[in-house]
Scaffold this active site. Structure first.
Site, PDB file in Angstrom:
ATOM      1  N   ARG A 140       0.676  -1.176  -0.071  1.00 20.36           N
ATOM      2  CA  ARG A 140      -0.152  -0.131  -0.114  1.00 20.36           C
ATOM      3  C   ARG A 140       0.900   1.233  -0.063  1.00 20.36           C
ATOM      4  O   ARG A 140       1.956   1.396   0.581  1.00 20.36           O
ATOM      5  CB  ARG A 140      -0.809  -0.177   1.276  1.00 20.36           C
ATOM      6  N   CYS A 141       0.402   2.344  -0.480  1.00 16.91           N
ATOM      7  CA  CYS A 141       0.874   3.567  -0.621  1.00 16.91           C
ATOM      8  C   CYS A 141       1.628   4.018   0.948  1.00 16.91           C
ATOM      9  O   CYS A 141       1.090   3.847   1.685  1.00 16.91           O
ATOM     10  CB  CYS A 141      -0.081   4.428  -0.873  1.00 16.91           C
ATOM     11  N   PRO A 142       2.839   4.399   0.650  1.00 17.03           N
ATOM     12  CA  PRO A 142       3.778   4.809  -0.615  1.00 17.03           C
ATOM     13  C   PRO A 142       4.768   3.515  -0.944  1.00 17.03           C
ATOM     14  O   PRO A 142       5.483   3.859  -1.776  1.00 17.03           O
ATOM     15  CB  PRO A 142       4.512   6.085   0.144  1.00 17.03           C
TER      16      PRO A 142
ATOM     17  N   ASP B 193      -2.791  -1.748  -5.441  1.00 16.20           N
ATOM     18  CA  ASP B 193      -3.131  -0.361  -5.047  1.00 16.20           C
ATOM     19  C   ASP B 193      -3.566   0.485  -5.990  1.00 16.20           C
ATOM     20  O   ASP B 193      -2.795   1.044  -6.857  1.00 16.20           O
ATOM     21  CB  ASP B 193      -2.238  -0.042  -4.072  1.00 16.20           C
TER      22      ASP B 193
END
Length: 83
Positions: free
Chosen positions: A19-21, A46
């Site tokens: 997931r981000c980042p 994502d």
């Protein structure tokens, strides 16, 4: 932008589940270890990568050769153009 060249990339990155980042951080690390002109195929799930990876390429001076974001996993093909 779609292409069937993802399997021909010099390098592969599986960012599924990240997931981000994290996906963009992994892309950046992978590209740092590549030679100019080499390609990186990325698989990710994502949704933020649909925005973040094209932005990363523009900002860092790399080429987004192809992307397939119609369904998961999202796929991207990047060519390293800057050192």
């Amino acid at each position: 932008m779609t292409s069937n060249n993802f399997g021909d990339a010099n390098h592969q990155l599986d960012a599924i589940g990240l997931r981000c980042p994290e996906p963009v951080m992994m892309v950046r690390l992978s590209i740092r270890n590549m030679q100019l002109g080499e390609t990186l195929a990325i698989s990710a799930d994502d949704h933020s990568t649909t925005r973040d990876i094209p932005s990363f390429c523009r900002f860092m001076g790399h080429t987004l050769i192809a992307s397939d974001v119609d369904s998961k996993p999202y796929r991207y093909l990047i060519r390293k153009d800057q050192s």
